[in-house]
Design a protein around this motif. Structure first.
Motif, mmCIF file in Angstrom:
data_model
loop_
_atom_site.group_PDB
_atom_site.id
_atom_site.type_symbol
_atom_site.label_atom_id
_atom_site.label_comp_id
_atom_site.label_asym_id
_atom_site.label_seq_id
_atom_site.Cartn_x
_atom_site.Cartn_y
_atom_site.Cartn_z
ATOM 1 N N ASN A 11 0.827 -1.221 0.000
ATOM 2 C CA ASN A 11 0.000 0.000 0.000
ATOM 3 C C ASN A 11 0.857 1.266 0.000
ATOM 4 O O ASN A 11 0.598 2.224 0.735
ATOM 5 N N ASP A 12 1.889 1.225 -0.836
ATOM 6 C CA ASP A 12 2.779 2.374 -1.064
ATOM 7 C C ASP A 12 3.604 2.749 0.161
ATOM 8 O O ASP A 12 4.122 3.873 0.257
ATOM 9 N N GLN A 13 3.778 1.829 1.086
ATOM 10 C CA GLN A 13 4.628 2.078 2.252
ATOM 11 C C GLN A 13 6.089 1.726 1.983
ATOM 12 O O GLN A 13 6.969 2.046 2.783
ATOM 13 N N ILE A 14 6.322 1.052 0.854
ATOM 14 C CA ILE A 14 7.674 0.627 0.492
ATOM 15 C C ILE A 14 7.964 1.059 -0.941
ATOM 16 O O ILE A 14 7.116 0.902 -1.830
ATOM 17 N N ARG A 15 9.158 1.601 -1.148
ATOM 18 C CA ARG A 15 9.640 1.919 -2.495
ATOM 19 C C ARG A 15 10.674 0.870 -2.869
ATOM 20 O O ARG A 15 11.517 0.500 -2.045
ATOM 21 N N ALA A 16 10.612 0.384 -4.111
ATOM 22 C CA ALA A 16 11.469 -0.742 -4.480
ATOM 23 C C ALA A 16 12.038 -0.594 -5.892
ATOM 24 O O ALA A 16 11.377 -0.063 -6.792
ATOM 25 N N TYR A 17 13.248 -1.092 -6.052
ATOM 26 C CA TYR A 17 13.934 -1.123 -7.344
ATOM 27 C C TYR A 17 14.526 -2.520 -7.519
ATOM 28 O O TYR A 17 15.008 -3.118 -6.557
ATOM 29 N N ALA A 18 14.501 -3.020 -8.740
ATOM 30 C CA ALA A 18 15.200 -4.278 -9.041
ATOM 31 C C ALA A 18 15.747 -4.184 -10.456
ATOM 32 O O ALA A 18 15.135 -3.550 -11.331
ATOM 33 N N VAL A 19 16.890 -4.823 -10.686
ATOM 34 C CA VAL A 19 17.555 -4.662 -11.972
ATOM 35 C C VAL A 19 18.322 -5.921 -12.354
ATOM 36 O O VAL A 19 18.832 -6.641 -11.497
ATOM 37 N N ASN A 20 18.367 -6.190 -13.649
ATOM 38 C CA ASN A 20 19.265 -7.194 -14.210
ATOM 39 C C ASN A 20 20.387 -6.441 -14.910
ATOM 40 O O ASN A 20 20.126 -5.632 -15.799
ATOM 41 N N ILE A 28 16.914 -2.768 -4.376
ATOM 42 C CA ILE A 28 16.937 -1.839 -3.249
ATOM 43 C C ILE A 28 15.501 -1.700 -2.755
ATOM 44 O O ILE A 28 14.599 -1.378 -3.534
ATOM 45 N N ILE A 29 15.297 -1.982 -1.479
ATOM 46 C CA ILE A 29 13.988 -1.857 -0.844
ATOM 47 C C ILE A 29 14.089 -0.751 0.204
ATOM 48 O O ILE A 29 14.989 -0.786 1.051
ATOM 49 N N GLN A 30 13.170 0.216 0.164
ATOM 50 C CA GLN A 30 13.235 1.344 1.097
ATOM 51 C C GLN A 30 11.878 1.596 1.752
ATOM 52 O O GLN A 30 10.840 1.579 1.076
ATOM 53 N N LEU A 31 11.925 1.833 3.048
ATOM 54 C CA LEU A 31 10.701 2.159 3.776
ATOM 55 C C LEU A 31 10.352 3.624 3.569
ATOM 56 O O LEU A 31 11.212 4.504 3.701
ATOM 57 N N MET A 32 9.091 3.894 3.253
ATOM 58 C CA MET A 32 8.630 5.269 3.104
ATOM 59 C C MET A 32 8.339 5.841 4.489
ATOM 60 O O MET A 32 8.065 5.097 5.445
ATOM 61 N N PRO A 33 8.397 7.174 4.635
ATOM 62 C CA PRO A 33 8.068 7.784 5.933
ATOM 63 C C PRO A 33 6.669 7.369 6.398
ATOM 64 O O PRO A 33 5.726 7.324 5.607
#
Length: 292
Positions: free
Chosen positions: A12-21, A177-182
């Motif tokens: 529910n948009d509480q986490i921002r995420a990136y993944a890459v090959n 990269i997994i990041q917690l949103m404020p």
């Protein structure tokens, strides 16, 4: 599969995420620098983290990551931007050590466990943003995790991995990269910590053919991820003959006169991509006129 990255939100948009090959991107770096296996793993991990960090920027902004450890590899330098373009090199590309106790490439052993990780962001302002933290692991994933928490105050988890074939080519490379949103709820934090403790190494996921989208689903749980967009990723260098020519002019007339008298020509090589540029006596004489 061409290299690409996905940006997403989760829980529910509480986490921002990136993944890459980054398999092909790291392969190009290996080709250009002829890195040996452990050096390939270290450079590939740094480039993988760097290209995801670049994707956090906007427009023409770009950043530089510099890792200075006390290991035999020397300095790792990575440039990236908001367009998915990345380049990088290490001081001693032909560095390799024995496998570690787990039978894996000993990145910590060649990077070192003491030193600094520095990130410089050019955000188009009068002064660049610079963040620096001590190396806490040397494995790099943990070091970037510490950088986000300490320098940018963003609770994050960074996973980066590179697998190298017996012939030195790159079998698999990528990361997340997994990041917690404020304002993220405690239950979300608990769920994330639980999942991070269960997942396989990211390089294993890529070796098994998982796409960046599937990596995020593995990390965060199927049905929890909302992909926002994707971005092609590539090794890209902005060096050129004109840029190096301008640098030669900047050396001043005495240096240019010495080049003309001693060699009658000049050669420059880019640290990042190893491209060579040659300048004739006539070109140096033109530079000399400009320098005067």
């Amino acid at each position: 599969m061409k290299d690409y990255m996905v940006r997403a939100l989760a829980y529910n948009d509480q986490i921002r995420a990136y993944a890459v090959n980054t398999t092909a991107t790291v392969q190009e770096a290996q080709d250009r620098h002829y890195t040996w296996p452990t050096a390939s793993a270290a450079l590939g991990r740094a480039m993988t983290a760097g290209v995801m960090m670049g994707a956090m920027l906007k427009g023409d902004n770009h950043l530089t990551v510099k890792i200075e450890g006390n290991g035999p590899l020397g300095v790792i330098l990575v440039d990236s931007n908001a367009k998915g373009e990345v380049r990088g090199y290490v001081t001693n590309p032909q560095t390799h050590v024995e496998l570690n106790e787990q039978g894996k490439l000993d990145v910590r052993g060649i990077v070192g466990t003491e030193g600094t990780l520095t990130v410089v962001k050019d955000l188009g302002m009068r002064e660049n943003f610079t963040g620096q933290v001590p190396i806490v692991s040397g494995e790099l994933g943990e070091d970037f995790t510490y950088y986000f928490a300490s320098s940018e105050q963003v609770p994050s988890s960074v996973g980066v991995g590179v697998l190298v074939n017996p012939d030195n080519t790159i079998l698999a490379a990528g990361g997340f990269i997994i990041q917690l949103m404020p304002g993220a709820e405690e239950s979300t934090v608990d769920a994330l910590e639980q999942r991070l403790g269960m997942i396989p190494p990211v390089s294993k996921m890529i070796q098994e053919g998982l796409s960046p989208e599937q990596i995020l689903e593995t990390v965060l749980g199927e049905g929890n991820v909302r992909v926002l967009d994707s971005l092609p990723v590539s090794f890209s260098c902005n060096c050129s003959k004109d840029r190096f020519g301008a640098a030669i002019i900047g050396l001043g007339k005495d240096e240019i006169e010495a080049m003309i008298e001693e060699d009658g020509k000049a050669e420059a090589q880019c640290h990042f991509c190893h491209e060579k540029y040659e300048y004739s006596k006539g070109e140096l004489e033109e530079f000399l006129e400009e320098a005067k």
